[in-house]
Design an enzyme around this catalytic site. Structure first.
Site, PDB file in Angstrom:
ATOM      1  N   CYS A 216       0.423  -1.256   9.052  1.00 44.97           N
ATOM      2  CA  CYS A 216      -0.181  -0.160   9.818  1.00 44.97           C
ATOM      3  C   CYS A 216       0.880   0.758  10.416  1.00 44.97           C
ATOM      4  O   CYS A 216       0.853   1.974  10.242  1.00 44.97           O
ATOM      5  CB  CYS A 216      -1.070  -0.757  10.913  1.00 44.97           C
ATOM      6  N   CYS A 221      -1.543   3.171   8.587  1.00 47.24           N
ATOM      7  CA  CYS A 221      -2.308   4.051   9.491  1.00 47.24           C
ATOM      8  C   CYS A 221      -1.456   5.118  10.188  1.00 47.24           C
ATOM      9  O   CYS A 221      -1.828   6.294  10.232  1.00 47.24           O
ATOM     10  CB  CYS A 221      -2.984   3.238  10.588  1.00 47.24           C
ATOM     11  N   LYS A 224       0.373   7.702   7.905  1.00 47.39           N
ATOM     12  CA  LYS A 224      -0.715   8.386   7.188  1.00 47.39           C
ATOM     13  C   LYS A 224      -1.411   9.401   8.097  1.00 47.39           C
ATOM     14  O   LYS A 224      -1.611  10.557   7.749  1.00 47.39           O
ATOM     15  CB  LYS A 224      -1.683   7.321   6.664  1.00 47.39           C
ATOM     16  N   TYR A 357      -9.560   4.676  -0.389  1.00 51.24           N
ATOM     17  CA  TYR A 357      -8.924   5.142   0.853  1.00 51.24           C
ATOM     18  C   TYR A 357      -7.517   5.713   0.637  1.00 51.24           C
ATOM     19  O   TYR A 357      -7.240   6.859   0.932  1.00 51.24           O
ATOM     20  CB  TYR A 357      -8.689   3.940   1.760  1.00 51.24           C
ATOM     21  N   GLU A 361      -6.647   9.684   0.726  1.00 55.26           N
ATOM     22  CA  GLU A 361      -5.954  10.158   1.936  1.00 55.26           C
ATOM     23  C   GLU A 361      -4.597  10.761   1.583  1.00 55.26           C
ATOM     24  O   GLU A 361      -4.238  11.850   2.065  1.00 55.26           O
ATOM     25  CB  GLU A 361      -5.776   9.000   2.927  1.00 55.26           C
TER      26      GLU A 361
HETATM   27  P1  FAD Z   1       0.139  -6.478   7.829  1.00 54.67           P
HETATM   28  O1  FAD Z   1       0.067  -5.429   8.865  1.00 54.67           O
HETATM   29  O2  FAD Z   1       0.325  -6.039   6.430  1.00 54.67           O
HETATM   30  O3  FAD Z   1       1.344  -7.438   8.269  1.00 54.67           O
HETATM   31  C1  FAD Z   1       1.806  -8.502   7.475  1.00 54.67           C
HETATM   32  C2  FAD Z   1       3.288  -8.701   7.753  1.00 54.67           C
HETATM   33  O4  FAD Z   1       3.695  -9.967   7.258  1.00 54.67           O
HETATM   34  C3  FAD Z   1       4.147  -7.680   7.039  1.00 54.67           C
HETATM   35  O5  FAD Z   1       5.144  -7.186   7.916  1.00 54.67           O
HETATM   36  C4  FAD Z   1       4.803  -8.475   5.921  1.00 54.67           C
HETATM   37  O6  FAD Z   1       6.029  -7.939   5.517  1.00 54.67           O
HETATM   38  C5  FAD Z   1       4.928  -9.826   6.575  1.00 54.67           C
HETATM   39  N1  FAD Z   1       5.044 -10.965   5.654  1.00 54.67           N
HETATM   40  C6  FAD Z   1       4.399 -11.166   4.486  1.00 54.67           C
HETATM   41  N2  FAD Z   1       4.735 -12.372   3.986  1.00 54.67           N
HETATM   42  C7  FAD Z   1       5.600 -12.934   4.863  1.00 54.67           C
HETATM   43  C8  FAD Z   1       6.279 -14.170   4.910  1.00 54.67           C
HETATM   44  N3  FAD Z   1       6.098 -15.098   3.959  1.00 54.67           N
HETATM   45  N4  FAD Z   1       7.094 -14.426   5.939  1.00 54.67           N
HETATM   46  C9  FAD Z   1       7.281 -13.520   6.932  1.00 54.67           C
HETATM   47  N5  FAD Z   1       6.654 -12.321   6.942  1.00 54.67           N
HETATM   48  C10 FAD Z   1       5.817 -12.050   5.920  1.00 54.67           C
HETATM   49  N6  FAD Z   1      -6.289   0.505   8.701  1.00 54.67           N
HETATM   50  C11 FAD Z   1      -6.940   1.152   9.684  1.00 54.67           C
HETATM   51  O7  FAD Z   1      -7.603   0.528  10.503  1.00 54.67           O
HETATM   52  N7  FAD Z   1      -6.867   2.513   9.805  1.00 54.67           N
HETATM   53  C12 FAD Z   1      -6.144   3.261   8.942  1.00 54.67           C
HETATM   54  O8  FAD Z   1      -6.105   4.482   9.076  1.00 54.67           O
HETATM   55  C13 FAD Z   1      -5.444   2.603   7.916  1.00 54.67           C
HETATM   56  N8  FAD Z   1      -4.686   3.307   7.059  1.00 54.67           N
HETATM   57  C14 FAD Z   1      -3.987   2.652   6.102  1.00 54.67           C
HETATM   58  C15 FAD Z   1      -3.203   3.406   5.225  1.00 54.67           C
HETATM   59  C16 FAD Z   1      -2.488   2.791   4.228  1.00 54.67           C
HETATM   60  C17 FAD Z   1      -1.635   3.618   3.315  1.00 54.67           C
HETATM   61  C18 FAD Z   1      -2.564   1.379   4.086  1.00 54.67           C
HETATM   62  C19 FAD Z   1      -1.790   0.690   3.008  1.00 54.67           C
HETATM   63  C20 FAD Z   1      -3.341   0.621   4.936  1.00 54.67           C
HETATM   64  C21 FAD Z   1      -4.061   1.251   5.958  1.00 54.67           C
HETATM   65  N9  FAD Z   1      -4.868   0.539   6.845  1.00 54.67           N
HETATM   66  C22 FAD Z   1      -5.546   1.194   7.816  1.00 54.67           C
HETATM   67  C23 FAD Z   1      -5.005  -0.929   6.745  1.00 54.67           C
HETATM   68  C24 FAD Z   1      -4.104  -1.647   7.781  1.00 54.67           C
HETATM   69  O9  FAD Z   1      -2.777  -1.210   7.655  1.00 54.67           O
HETATM   70  C25 FAD Z   1      -4.197  -3.148   7.560  1.00 54.67           C
HETATM   71  O10 FAD Z   1      -5.552  -3.537   7.596  1.00 54.67           O
HETATM   72  C26 FAD Z   1      -3.431  -3.955   8.607  1.00 54.67           C
HETATM   73  O11 FAD Z   1      -2.077  -3.598   8.643  1.00 54.67           O
HETATM   74  C27 FAD Z   1      -3.549  -5.447   8.296  1.00 54.67           C
HETATM   75  O12 FAD Z   1      -2.823  -6.198   9.230  1.00 54.67           O
HETATM   76  P2  FAD Z   1      -2.305  -7.668   8.845  1.00 54.67           P
HETATM   77  O13 FAD Z   1      -1.781  -8.240  10.120  1.00 54.67           O
HETATM   78  O14 FAD Z   1      -3.319  -8.394   8.095  1.00 54.67           O
HETATM   79  O15 FAD Z   1      -1.105  -7.431   7.824  1.00 54.67           O
HETATM   80  P1  NAP Z   2      -8.979  -0.351  -2.885  1.00 53.80           P
HETATM   81  O1  NAP Z   2      -9.997  -0.011  -1.881  1.00 53.80           O
HETATM   82  O2  NAP Z   2      -8.931  -1.716  -3.453  1.00 53.80           O
HETATM   83  O3  NAP Z   2      -9.158   0.699  -4.094  1.00 53.80           O
HETATM   84  C1  NAP Z   2      -8.426   0.645  -5.277  1.00 53.80           C
HETATM   85  C2  NAP Z   2      -8.655   1.909  -6.083  1.00 53.80           C
HETATM   86  O4  NAP Z   2      -7.799   1.895  -7.218  1.00 53.80           O
HETATM   87  C3  NAP Z   2     -10.066   2.052  -6.598  1.00 53.80           C
HETATM   88  O5  NAP Z   2     -10.399   3.395  -6.643  1.00 53.80           O
HETATM   89  C4  NAP Z   2      -9.955   1.456  -8.006  1.00 53.80           C
HETATM   90  O6  NAP Z   2     -10.899   1.976  -8.907  1.00 53.80           O
HETATM   91  C5  NAP Z   2      -8.579   1.940  -8.413  1.00 53.80           C
HETATM   92  N1  NAP Z   2      -7.947   1.106  -9.424  1.00 53.80           N
HETATM   93  C6  NAP Z   2      -7.793  -0.245  -9.372  1.00 53.80           C
HETATM   94  N2  NAP Z   2      -7.146  -0.660 -10.476  1.00 53.80           N
HETATM   95  C7  NAP Z   2      -6.896   0.434 -11.232  1.00 53.80           C
HETATM   96  C8  NAP Z   2      -6.266   0.623 -12.472  1.00 53.80           C
HETATM   97  N3  NAP Z   2      -5.745  -0.394 -13.153  1.00 53.80           N
HETATM   98  N4  NAP Z   2      -6.179   1.875 -12.968  1.00 53.80           N
HETATM   99  C9  NAP Z   2      -6.693   2.908 -12.282  1.00 53.80           C
HETATM  100  N5  NAP Z   2      -7.320   2.793 -11.092  1.00 53.80           N
HETATM  101  C10 NAP Z   2      -7.420   1.554 -10.569  1.00 53.80           C
HETATM  102  O7  NAP Z   2      -7.510  -0.098  -2.366  1.00 53.80           O
HETATM  103  P2  NAP Z   2      -6.797   0.872  -1.352  1.00 53.80           P
HETATM  104  O8  NAP Z   2      -7.254   2.270  -1.425  1.00 53.80           O
HETATM  105  O9  NAP Z   2      -5.379   0.589  -1.621  1.00 53.80           O
HETATM  106  O10 NAP Z   2      -7.175   0.324   0.089  1.00 53.80           O
HETATM  107  C11 NAP Z   2      -6.847  -1.009   0.469  1.00 53.80           C
HETATM  108  C12 NAP Z   2      -7.438  -1.300   1.824  1.00 53.80           C
HETATM  109  O11 NAP Z   2      -6.645  -0.669   2.829  1.00 53.80           O
HETATM  110  C13 NAP Z   2      -8.845  -0.771   1.998  1.00 53.80           C
HETATM  111  O12 NAP Z   2      -9.790  -1.764   1.719  1.00 53.80           O
HETATM  112  C14 NAP Z   2      -8.899  -0.345   3.440  1.00 53.80           C
HETATM  113  O13 NAP Z   2      -9.579  -1.297   4.208  1.00 53.80           O
HETATM  114  C15 NAP Z   2      -7.464  -0.241   3.898  1.00 53.80           C
HETATM  115  N6  NAP Z   2      -7.217   1.174   4.236  1.00 53.80           N
HETATM  116  C16 NAP Z   2      -7.878   1.737   5.291  1.00 53.80           C
HETATM  117  C17 NAP Z   2      -7.685   3.072   5.588  1.00 53.80           C
HETATM  118  C18 NAP Z   2      -8.422   3.686   6.751  1.00 53.80           C
HETATM  119  O14 NAP Z   2      -8.947   2.968   7.574  1.00 53.80           O
HETATM  120  N7  NAP Z   2      -8.476   4.995   6.836  1.00 53.80           N
HETATM  121  C19 NAP Z   2      -6.843   3.829   4.824  1.00 53.80           C
HETATM  122  C20 NAP Z   2      -6.194   3.242   3.753  1.00 53.80           C
HETATM  123  C21 NAP Z   2      -6.398   1.914   3.456  1.00 53.80           C
HETATM  124  P3  NAP Z   2     -12.307   1.241  -9.229  1.00 53.80           P
HETATM  125  O15 NAP Z   2     -13.263   1.744  -8.191  1.00 53.80           O
HETATM  126  O16 NAP Z   2     -12.608   1.702 -10.614  1.00 53.80           O
HETATM  127  O17 NAP Z   2     -12.067  -0.230  -9.155  1.00 53.80           O
END
Ligand code: FAD
Ligand code: NAP
Length: 654
Positions: A216, A221, A224, A357, A361
């Protein structure tokens, strides 16, 4: 029938020759010495509340819970059992065969056995008997106890009695210092526990890495939303001339300036997290954790140095990392969201692969800062979301310059030119026929989903089950895995929303349950969310498709309207773009079961209505609420047109 107080008539294992009597071992008081579950004079039926004391049922329940916890804490093996239950008998026979003394409370022999079962359900998420605890660890029922015996876990947990849980290095070790892990670790420390957090970022294939705080803060988050803001400011500049702002200078966006500012801010957050762990006396180590044995992990740091630590309990919060396509050139030449937010150069003409997402985004803000952006969509936009809303998101993006290639997937990525950015040729094929297309891009951003970090952390060593297909960890509703002392939270959980506030809430509540005597569970229902595309889409509850599937169309009323934000009027922006929709259950007082808004600041709007939905929002309550004028949110207090009426919802302008 015995009284509640007769929980002192605990069944005993046959005392093996030469062994002491049940309940007389070290650190143990006879359970009965602590009195009855509920005070009830001898010879009378047990009651939940003591008459005349005004004690509420809830309070008495609380007393019963304390009493049960006393039993669990003061007996090496505590079995909640029924005398006629063959599974209970098997478990008791197992302990007898091991020569291990146990205490058993036969729930069919006491008056309020069913209430005890209810409380056990609250504590353990298990109502059935036998319900087995060994050295305070909830083992589960008959099958789980026998399995633990076979895997050697039972022996280990039994041995903890002689070593005492105080001989572990920590009360709790959290693997993963992201949203969930940090919240859990800090809360456990506040509750007086000795806690360690391990956090380690494995560099992306492009070599990107980052600091403490997880996805995040570093690659999710936070950056982004800040880039989304950069794009919104571009739109505001555009609108500003209509509001009288005059400027002659050519306005252009500088990628490096934006990245530097965002990375500086993230750096300050990383520092803040470290500081707050230190303040709360949580030990933080920047190492990769893997289980090597029961209650034991190995921590490997950047220099490959290994150290082992033990703990009574573990929380896995390792999150997810971006998936790759598995085609020629993907890991060499493509980037993911892990790389984008710190990319030292402007990505230029970009192909975004994926349509959920992350993909939409990122495509949205890249186009918003003026880049040429194409999204390659395999099937539909925003799978799992309301598809009417998803299409609105897509068509707005299309009108604002994002190109969509629908029903295509990349097959090869070839580097034409090195550089920052370079040039890549992408060949893609249709998923509907033999058609192939190709084009040249500066950057290819893969946003095709994320894989759980659960396959390389030694879970097999301690028998924690994962879903082999998805890598997700199944847990019960107290976030406990199949191994009783191991818990999991956040993105790695099976079937739970992958959102930061969800991970934080689950982590905090888990720590309170484990160490603070709380019973509160994380409520994963009606979690609000927002897709931060240039025009935001916020929602809470069910999509229209899901609502129809669950309740059938006849039982639903959908109210909707297009709306025109005041700010858009003199800026000459489209009056038929923003949209509000609620889905109501006619059979339940027109309760709002789905809330959807597509418009500026949809995230801010949705947050408040999500609270209202937690409180049981109905259409009538919306009608009774006086709006705030002039806002976008007020539209929900004046919704009149039902979808079923077919009446027009277009706005005529002023
Ligand atoms: P993480 O935050 O991923 O933390 C896991 C940590 O564990 C990482 O630092 C990793 O490196 C570490 N780790 C992994 N394996 C090991 C190990 N074996 N030993 C030690 N450390 C390890 N959510 C929202 O609510 N709003 C948003 O706007 C939003 N935007 C997003 C945009 C993007 C591009 C992405 C990818 C995600 C977004 N999310 C958003 C989702 C959000 O980031 C995740 O749901 C959240 O970070 C999950 O928290 P977590 O604690 O499960 O894992
Ligand atoms: P996701 O929700 O799993 O979506 C994956 C996307 O990639 C889908 O559109 C899927 O298409 C496509 N895809 C998968 N395999 C593919 C392939 N081989 N070739 C082409 N397209 C393929 O993943 P994500 O967008 O990475 O999000 C992950 C999670 O992060 C979300 O569930 C969300 O909770 C969190 N997140 C939250 C926010 C927010 O709160 N604003 C923002 C970003 C992320 P199909 O539909 O055809 O499977």
């Amino acid at each position: 029938m015995a009284q509640l107080g007769d929980c002192i008539t605990l069944a005993q294992s046959p005392t093996p020759p030469g062994r002491g009597k049940v309940g007389t071992g070290p650190n143990r008081r006879p359970a009965g010495a602590r009195g009855a579950l509920v005070s009830s004079p001898p010879g009378r039926r047990a009651r939940l509340a003591t008459p005349g004391t005004g004690t509420s049922i809830v309070e008495t329940r609380e007393a019963m819970r304390r009493r049960l916890q006393d039993l669990i804490e003061n007996n090496r093996v505590m079995i909640f059992s029924k005398s006629y239950c063959p599974h209970s008998t098997r478990v008791k026979e197992l302990f007898s065969s091991l020569g291990v003394e146990y205490n058993a409370l036969e729930l069919d022999k006491i008056d309020n056995g069913s209430s005890v079962q209810e409380v056990l359900l609250e504590i353990t998420n298990q109502k059935t008997v036998p319900n087995v605890f060994v050295n305070k660890v909830h083992m589960g029922g008959c099958d789980q106890t026998l399995q633990a015996h076979q895997s050697g876990l039972l022996k280990k947990v039994l041995q903890e009695d002689s070593r005492g849980s105080g001989t572990y290095d920590y009360d709790l070790i959290v693997i993963g210092g992201g949203s969930g892990g940090l919240a859990c670790a800090k809360e456990a420390a506040v509750l007086g526990k000795k806690v360690m957090v391990l956090d380690f970022v494995v560099p992306s294939p492009h070599g990107t890495t980052w600091g403490l705080g997880g996805t995040c803060v570093n690659v999710g988050c936070i950056p982004k939303k800040l880039m989304h803001q950069a794009a919104l400011l571009g739109q505001a500049l555009h609108d500003s001339r209509k509001y009288g702002w005059e400027y002659n200078q050519q306005v252009k966006h500088n990628w490096e300036t934006m990245i530097e500012a965002i990375q500086n801010y993230i750096g300050s957050l990383n520092w803040g997290y470290k500081l707050s762990l230190r303040e709360k006396a949580v030990t933080y180590i920047n190492s990769y954790g893997t289980f090597v044995d029961h209650h034991k992990i190995k921590a490997t740091n950047r220099k490959e140095q290994e150290t082992s630590y033990t703990a009574a309990k573990f929380v896995i919060a390792t999150g997810e990392r971006p998936r790759y396509l598995g085609i020629q050139g993907d890991k060499e030449y493509c980037i993911t969201s892990d790389d984008l937010f710190s990319l030292p150069y402007c990505p230029g003409k970009t192909l975004v692969v994926g349509a959920s997402y992350v993909a939409l985004e990122c495509a949205g803000f890249l186009a918003g800062i003026g880049l040429d952006v194409t999204v390659m969509v395999r099937s539909i936009l925003l799978r799992g979301f309301d598809q009417e809303m998803a299409e609105k998101v897509g068509s707005y993006m299309e009108q604002h310059g994002v190109k969509f290639l629908r029903k295509f997937i990349p097959v090869t990525i070839q580097q034409l030119e090195k550089g920052t950015p370079g040039k890549l040729r992408v060949v893609a094929k249709s998923i509907e026929g033999p058609e192939t297309i190709e084009d040249v891009y500066n950057t290819v951003l893969l946003a095709i989903g994320r894989d759980s970090c659960t396959r390389k952390i030694g879970l097999e060593k301690i028998g924690v089950k994962i879903n082999e297909k998805t890598g997700k960890i199944p847990v019960n509703d107290v976030e406990q895995t199949n191994v009783p002392y191991v818990y999991a939270i956040g993105d790695i959980l099976e079937g739970k929303p992958e959102l930061t506030p969800v991970a934080i809430q689950a982590g905090k509540l888990l720590a309170r349950r484990l160490f603070g005597g709380s019973l509160e569970k994380c409520d994963y229902i009606n979690v609000p969310t927002t897709v931060f595309t240039p025009l935001e889409y916020g929602c809470c509850g069910l999509s229209e498709e899901k609502a129809i599937e669950v309740y059938t169309k006849d039982n639903l009323e959908v109210y909707h309207t297009l709306f025109w934000p005041l700010e858009w009027t003199i800026a000459d922006r489209d009056n038929n773009t923003c949209y509000a929709k609620i889905i109501c259950n006619k059979r339940d007082n027109d309760r709002v079961i789905g809330f959807h808004v597509f418009g500026p600041n949809a995230g801010e709007i949705t947050q408040g209505f999500a609270v209202a939905m937690k409180c049981g929002l109905t259409k009538q309550l919306l009608n009774d609420t006086i709006g705030i004028h002039p806002t976008c949110g007020e539209v929900f207090t004046t919704l009149e047109i039902t979808k079923s009426s077919g009446l027009a919802i277009t706005q005529k302008g002023c």
